[in-house]
Scaffold this motif. Sequence first.
Motif, PDB file in Angstrom:
ATOM      1  N   ARG A  89       0.850  -1.194   0.000  1.00  0.00           N
ATOM      2  CA  ARG A  89       0.000   0.000   0.000  1.00  0.00           C
ATOM      3  C   ARG A  89       0.884   1.243   0.000  1.00  0.00           C
ATOM      4  N   TYR A  90       0.562   2.156  -0.842  1.00  0.00           N
ATOM      5  CA  TYR A  90       1.271   3.453  -0.826  1.00  0.00           C
ATOM      6  C   TYR A  90       0.448   4.506  -1.537  1.00  0.00           C
ATOM      7  N   HIS A  91       0.783   5.754  -1.266  1.00  0.00           N
ATOM      8  CA  HIS A  91       0.217   6.894  -1.989  1.00  0.00           C
ATOM      9  C   HIS A  91       1.367   7.568  -2.726  1.00  0.00           C
ATOM     10  N   LEU A 140      -3.248   5.111  -4.893  1.00  0.00           N
ATOM     11  CA  LEU A 140      -2.183   4.282  -5.490  1.00  0.00           C
ATOM     12  C   LEU A 140      -2.008   2.969  -4.728  1.00  0.00           C
ATOM     13  N   GLY A 141      -0.862   2.384  -4.879  1.00  0.00           N
ATOM     14  CA  GLY A 141      -0.572   1.056  -4.321  1.00  0.00           C
ATOM     15  C   GLY A 141      -0.146   0.160  -5.468  1.00  0.00           C
ATOM     16  N   ASP A 142       0.374  -1.020  -5.151  1.00  0.00           N
ATOM     17  CA  ASP A 142       0.780  -1.964  -6.203  1.00  0.00           C
ATOM     18  C   ASP A 142      -0.443  -2.342  -7.032  1.00  0.00           C
ATOM     19  N   GLY A 143      -0.537  -1.784  -8.218  1.00  0.00           N
ATOM     20  CA  GLY A 143      -1.717  -2.021  -9.052  1.00  0.00           C
ATOM     21  C   GLY A 143      -1.511  -3.110 -10.094  1.00  0.00           C
ATOM     22  N   ARG A 144      -0.261  -3.470 -10.308  1.00  0.00           N
ATOM     23  CA  ARG A 144       0.006  -4.546 -11.286  1.00  0.00           C
ATOM     24  C   ARG A 144       1.201  -5.376 -10.844  1.00  0.00           C
ATOM     25  N   GLY A 145       1.404  -5.401  -9.534  1.00  0.00           N
ATOM     26  CA  GLY A 145       2.541  -6.157  -9.022  1.00  0.00           C
ATOM     27  C   GLY A 145       2.318  -6.508  -7.572  1.00  0.00           C
ATOM     28  N   TYR A 147      -5.570  -2.175  -5.979  1.00  0.00           N
ATOM     29  CA  TYR A 147      -5.072  -0.836  -6.358  1.00  0.00           C
ATOM     30  C   TYR A 147      -4.968  -0.645  -7.866  1.00  0.00           C
ATOM     31  N   SER A 148      -5.632  -1.489  -8.621  1.00  0.00           N
ATOM     32  CA  SER A 148      -5.483  -1.416 -10.083  1.00  0.00           C
ATOM     33  C   SER A 148      -6.265  -0.271 -10.716  1.00  0.00           C
ATOM     34  N   ARG A 149      -7.198   0.287 -10.003  1.00  0.00           N
ATOM     35  CA  ARG A 149      -7.951   1.462 -10.470  1.00  0.00           C
ATOM     36  C   ARG A 149      -8.483   1.273 -11.901  1.00  0.00           C
ATOM     37  N   GLY A 150      -8.986   0.113 -12.184  1.00  0.00           N
ATOM     38  CA  GLY A 150      -9.561  -0.106 -13.519  1.00  0.00           C
ATOM     39  C   GLY A 150      -8.539  -0.523 -14.561  1.00  0.00           C
ATOM     40  N   GLY A 151      -7.268  -0.524 -14.200  1.00  0.00           N
ATOM     41  CA  GLY A 151      -6.222  -0.980 -15.124  1.00  0.00           C
ATOM     42  C   GLY A 151      -6.243  -2.501 -15.222  1.00  0.00           C
ATOM     43  N   ASP A 152      -5.525  -3.043 -16.188  1.00  0.00           N
ATOM     44  CA  ASP A 152      -5.575  -4.496 -16.413  1.00  0.00           C
ATOM     45  C   ASP A 152      -4.544  -5.264 -15.578  1.00  0.00           C
ATOM     46  N   GLY A 153      -3.684  -4.542 -14.855  1.00  0.00           N
ATOM     47  CA  GLY A 153      -2.705  -5.225 -14.005  1.00  0.00           C
ATOM     48  C   GLY A 153      -1.565  -5.855 -14.784  1.00  0.00           C
ATOM     49  N   MET A 154      -1.457  -5.526 -16.048  1.00  0.00           N
ATOM     50  CA  MET A 154      -0.488  -6.226 -16.915  1.00  0.00           C
ATOM     51  C   MET A 154       0.643  -5.305 -17.370  1.00  0.00           C
ATOM     52  N   LEU A 155       1.679  -5.945 -17.864  1.00  0.00           N
ATOM     53  CA  LEU A 155       2.853  -5.245 -18.402  1.00  0.00           C
ATOM     54  C   LEU A 155       2.994  -5.635 -19.865  1.00  0.00           C
ATOM     55  N   TRP A 177      -4.287  -3.669 -24.545  1.00  0.00           N
ATOM     56  CA  TRP A 177      -4.628  -2.441 -25.253  1.00  0.00           C
ATOM     57  C   TRP A 177      -3.962  -1.267 -24.568  1.00  0.00           C
ATOM     58  N   ARG A 178      -3.151  -0.580 -25.337  1.00  0.00           N
ATOM     59  CA  ARG A 178      -2.404   0.563 -24.794  1.00  0.00           C
ATOM     60  C   ARG A 178      -2.462   1.711 -25.789  1.00  0.00           C
ATOM     61  N   GLY A 179      -2.579   2.910 -25.239  1.00  0.00           N
ATOM     62  CA  GLY A 179      -2.615   4.100 -26.089  1.00  0.00           C
ATOM     63  C   GLY A 179      -1.282   4.383 -26.762  1.00  0.00           C
ATOM     64  N   ASP A 227       5.936   7.962  -5.486  1.00  0.00           N
ATOM     65  CA  ASP A 227       5.742   6.509  -5.380  1.00  0.00           C
ATOM     66  C   ASP A 227       6.819   5.759  -6.171  1.00  0.00           C
ATOM     67  N   ASN A 228       7.618   6.476  -6.932  1.00  0.00           N
ATOM     68  CA  ASN A 228       8.719   5.839  -7.653  1.00  0.00           C
ATOM     69  C   ASN A 228      10.070   6.148  -7.020  1.00  0.00           C
ATOM     70  N   MET A 229      10.035   6.663  -5.795  1.00  0.00           N
ATOM     71  CA  MET A 229      11.272   6.990  -5.075  1.00  0.00           C
ATOM     72  C   MET A 229      11.457   5.953  -3.960  1.00  0.00           C
ATOM     73  N   PHE A 231      14.624   2.778  -9.503  1.00  0.00           N
ATOM     74  CA  PHE A 231      13.805   1.663  -9.990  1.00  0.00           C
ATOM     75  C   PHE A 231      12.598   2.163 -10.767  1.00  0.00           C
ATOM     76  N   ASP A 232      11.883   1.240 -11.368  1.00  0.00           N
ATOM     77  CA  ASP A 232      10.646   1.486 -12.114  1.00  0.00           C
ATOM     78  C   ASP A 232      10.885   2.309 -13.382  1.00  0.00           C
ATOM     79  N   TYR A 233      11.300   1.599 -14.426  1.00  0.00           N
ATOM     80  CA  TYR A 233      11.651   2.267 -15.678  1.00  0.00           C
ATOM     81  C   TYR A 233      10.551   2.122 -16.721  1.00  0.00           C
TER      82      TYR A 233
HETATM   83  P1  AMP Z   1       3.889   3.734 -12.583  1.00  0.00           P
HETATM   84  O1  AMP Z   1       3.654   4.964 -13.373  1.00  0.00           O
HETATM   85  O2  AMP Z   1       4.264   2.524 -13.392  1.00  0.00           O
HETATM   86  O3  AMP Z   1       4.834   3.955 -11.456  1.00  0.00           O
HETATM   87  O4  AMP Z   1       2.483   3.339 -11.928  1.00  0.00           O
HETATM   88  C1  AMP Z   1       1.755   4.220 -11.135  1.00  0.00           C
HETATM   89  C2  AMP Z   1       0.620   3.463 -10.488  1.00  0.00           C
HETATM   90  O5  AMP Z   1      -0.285   2.955 -11.450  1.00  0.00           O
HETATM   91  C3  AMP Z   1       1.054   2.293  -9.645  1.00  0.00           C
HETATM   92  O6  AMP Z   1       0.189   2.218  -8.547  1.00  0.00           O
HETATM   93  C4  AMP Z   1       0.861   1.129 -10.595  1.00  0.00           C
HETATM   94  O7  AMP Z   1       0.698  -0.091  -9.917  1.00  0.00           O
HETATM   95  C5  AMP Z   1      -0.397   1.542 -11.338  1.00  0.00           C
HETATM   96  N1  AMP Z   1      -0.492   0.956 -12.679  1.00  0.00           N
HETATM   97  C6  AMP Z   1       0.262   1.257 -13.744  1.00  0.00           C
HETATM   98  N2  AMP Z   1      -0.098   0.527 -14.814  1.00  0.00           N
HETATM   99  C7  AMP Z   1      -1.130  -0.273 -14.420  1.00  0.00           C
HETATM  100  C8  AMP Z   1      -1.938  -1.265 -15.062  1.00  0.00           C
HETATM  101  N3  AMP Z   1      -1.775  -1.595 -16.345  1.00  0.00           N
HETATM  102  N4  AMP Z   1      -2.899  -1.864 -14.326  1.00  0.00           N
HETATM  103  C9  AMP Z   1      -3.064  -1.550 -13.040  1.00  0.00           C
HETATM  104  N5  AMP Z   1      -2.344  -0.637 -12.392  1.00  0.00           N
HETATM  105  C10 AMP Z   1      -1.379   0.005 -13.064  1.00  0.00           C
END
Ligand code: AMP
Length: 482
Positions: free
Chosen positions: A86-88, A99-104, A130-138, A174-176, A265-267, A274-276
């Motif tokens: 969990r993080y903001h 925020l928070g780990d949304g895909r990890g 914490y995925s906020r509607g995202g797909d959780g994928m890379l 699907w990515r923009g 959240d990337n510090m 990290f987080d490239y």
């Molecule tokens: P980032 O910009 O990669 O540091 O991500 C910022 C936040 O968005 C973090 O909480 C990530 O876990 C979340 N996030 C980024 N991409 C996705 C995704 N595809 N699905 C869910 N969460 C995501």
Amino acid sequence: MTLAETPNHTNSSNPLLTLNYESALESLGSDYYDEVTAAEFPQHILRWRNNALLPSLGLDPQVVKDEDFITAFGKFQERKPLLALRYHGYQFGEYNSRLGDGRGFLYGQVRGTDGELYDFGTKGSGTTPYSRGGDGMLTLKGGVREVLAAEALNRLGVRTSRCLSMIETGLGLWRGDEPSPTRSSVMIRMSKSHIRFGSFERLHYLKRPDLTKKLLDHVIATYYQHLNSEDDKYALFYAELVKRVAELVAQWMAAGFCHAVLNTDNMSITGESFDYGPYAFIPTYDLSFTAAYFDYYKRYCYSQQPGICKLNLELLQEPLKAVIDIGDLQSGLSKFAEYYLAEYRTLMLKKLGFENGQFAEADQLLQLTITFLQDSQIGYHQFFSDMARTFNSKWRDEPAFVMNTAEIVPALGASAIFDNWCVLYHQILNHFDPDEMDIIAQTLAKYNPQTALLRPVIESIWEPIAQEDNWQPFYDLVQQVQ
Ligand code: AMP
Ligand code: MG
């Protein structure tokens, strides 16, 4: 059922599963994370395993099978609990409490042969609270880019996380910013810690000084062990974090690296990089170079990085005030510029061939080099790799011999400032004995790799992957940057 048929038999001989996992973060209690499950993927194709990292975990690359990676880091068999942290964080200046780990998740923690605790964190392993509607994928390209960034930065002496493995997972995403549907991957990132500035910001937001103190004690005991028994460990911790972050950003600047998303959240609380995501290495010394296309106001452009890192350290004071005296925080931060400039100067002089900058013209050389790189807009990495490749002892004899080869001169062009640079460089070389020229050549080679991870280079290895699933250029490039 015989032993061979029991489902766990293969796993019990999987060296990645039988590592000595520690539950340092888990033992802090569930205020800091949520237990999650990993996504199940239609496919598992191991695309990258970082054999160079395995010995640091006490593993012989020969005995770890590809299948072991897939079982552990693609199918996520056996390991529990998997913890979405969990993080903001402040994102582009705005506070985000969603925020928070949304895909990890935190897969596990393992002590390296160096005695330090390392996190295995996933990226692209499915949705979490914490995925906020995202797909959780890379995306696969995202995985490829992060592998490359970490290896290149590591080679350049930047304190960075590294990727342990990357597995293609067979989904269409699907990515923009990529032609879609685009291929998917799941990555394991090995880092000092996934605790972020934003982990503390969340606790401040929730008005939980008790949890802040508990987390801070954990951070100091685990990642600042040498301070743990000091009376003023909190003040010393922050002072050291300031130093680590200042040095880190100096390392990026010397490496010509633009992180692109310097949200809090990337510090990392360990001062590691990290987080490239949309990062880029600068093509030329352009202060306003901005890596992320969505960074409309150039907030995280190349030249802003030191200032932004300092600002992030200042924002972190807000939660840390619950535990650390404000005077100590302020005096800690007041050293930022000093640490930054010292590290930047040291690293740039190394790039220029000098392990120690103990000569009168050191600052003049640094200034003139930067002015030249900025005015000429020649390739930043090209300039230093050309120096490293063509340096020879004759440069000590005549200014006209400096950087003077048929291949380089036309690219540099004629300019008064370059002539001055050559005169100065020649003058400095004459402070050294002729037999010290070898050392300068070695220093140039050490700090200036011939391959730079510029965007066209990454695209050139991505094309064969995308067009014909040819991974050889990627493997070749990783090897070159390593
Ligand atoms: P980032 O910009 O990669 O540091 O991500 C910022 C936040 O968005 C973090 O909480 C990530 O876990 C979340 N996030 C980024 N991409 C996705 C995704 N595809 N699905 C869910 N969460 C995501
Ligand atoms: Mg992130």
